[in-house]
Design a protein around this motif. Sequence first.
Motif, short mmCIF file in Angstrom:
data_model
loop_
_atom_site.label_atom_id
_atom_site.label_comp_id
_atom_site.label_asym_id
_atom_site.label_seq_id
_atom_site.Cartn_x
_atom_site.Cartn_y
_atom_site.Cartn_z
N GLY A 1 18.15 -37.89 79.12
CA GLY A 1 19.10 -38.34 78.18
C GLY A 1 20.02 -37.46 77.56
N THR A 2 20.65 -37.98 76.40
CA THR A 2 21.68 -36.91 75.53
C THR A 2 22.88 -36.66 76.42
OG1 THR A 2 19.94 -36.05 74.15
CG2 THR A 2 22.37 -35.16 74.15
N ASP B 1 19.19 -41.53 79.86
CA ASP B 1 18.04 -41.58 79.32
C ASP B 1 17.01 -42.25 80.12
OD1 ASP B 1 18.30 -44.31 78.92
OD2 ASP B 1 18.69 -43.78 76.82
N ALA B 2 15.55 -42.50 79.55
CA ALA B 2 14.60 -43.12 80.54
C ALA B 2 14.81 -44.53 80.75
CB ALA B 2 13.32 -42.97 79.47
N GLN C 1 17.85 -46.13 80.92
CA GLN C 1 18.78 -46.35 82.04
C GLN C 1 18.39 -45.80 83.45
OE1 GLN C 1 21.45 -43.63 79.55
NE2 GLN C 1 23.04 -45.32 79.09
N TYR D 1 15.28 -32.85 82.48
CA TYR D 1 14.49 -33.30 81.48
C TYR D 1 13.87 -32.15 80.81
CZ TYR D 1 10.82 -33.25 84.92
OH TYR D 1 9.81 -32.81 85.84
N LEU E 1 17.17 -32.56 75.17
CA LEU E 1 16.52 -33.21 76.44
C LEU E 1 15.35 -34.01 76.07
CD1 LEU E 1 17.44 -31.12 79.49
CD2 LEU E 1 18.55 -33.05 78.63
N ALA E 2 14.99 -35.06 76.34
CA ALA E 2 13.54 -35.71 76.31
C ALA E 2 12.61 -35.32 77.50
CB ALA E 2 13.42 -37.22 76.33
#
Length: 252
Positions: free
Chosen positions: A175-176, A180-181, A183, A202, A212-213
């Motif tokens: 993400g960012t 992201d998860a 998408q 990630y 980042l996640a």
Amino acid sequence: MRPRHLLCAALCAFFLSLPAHARAAAPAGKLTWYGQSCFLLETAAGTRVLMDPFGKATGYPLPANLRADLVTISHEHPDHNNLALLGNKPKILRGLTADRKGWTRIDEKVKEVSVRSIAVYHDGNRGAERGINSAFLFEVAGMRILHLGDLGHLLTDDQLSAIGAVDVVLIPVGGTFTLDAHQASRVVDQLHPRLLVVPMHYKTDVSTTKELASVDPFLAGKPNVRRETGNSIALTPLKGRPGTEIVVLGYK
């Protein structure tokens, strides 16, 4: 016949009952993740393809004296284009033009590896926020491996048509700056990879990009998840499990 002989005979009969391609199948190569979006594809014939080499600022340990026959660069950000990582001078395929405003059309073969580029964006606003990006599709020994670089949007019908069928997808999930998860899960559904999904880009325990996640939101609720302690996996055209398997690699 003795029990052990019966078992051997049964195993032989089972092996011979398999389709010829299953009996003869050997690994098409090996895939190694070094961190961020950097992978090394090593074919069974020994050809080495490095994707999106990263820089020291990412926090990942830099492999020493890394050698490759081919390097692909999805876009010109410093965590994807660090050619100083190489200990030799390979062929370099850049996904973007020198001014970074357009895509380079790549469709060629390097030794036994066919490689094509697909024009995509770094964000969901046609590049207005973070620029453009190229995905790379590699084909070797009948396997098709897709590296999505810093993809930041769902794929269009035209992009899906240009990609075609895939066996392995290397996809950003943090993400960012990228998908992201949620998408990323939708893009996997769009692509329907036959064999493997390998998440990348990630947050890990060494990565320095705080925005980042982690990989966990992407994995949540999904079946067929396998976590490897090492950073390499053999690529074989045979399915190990029903459905697509998600493989989380270590980075060292």
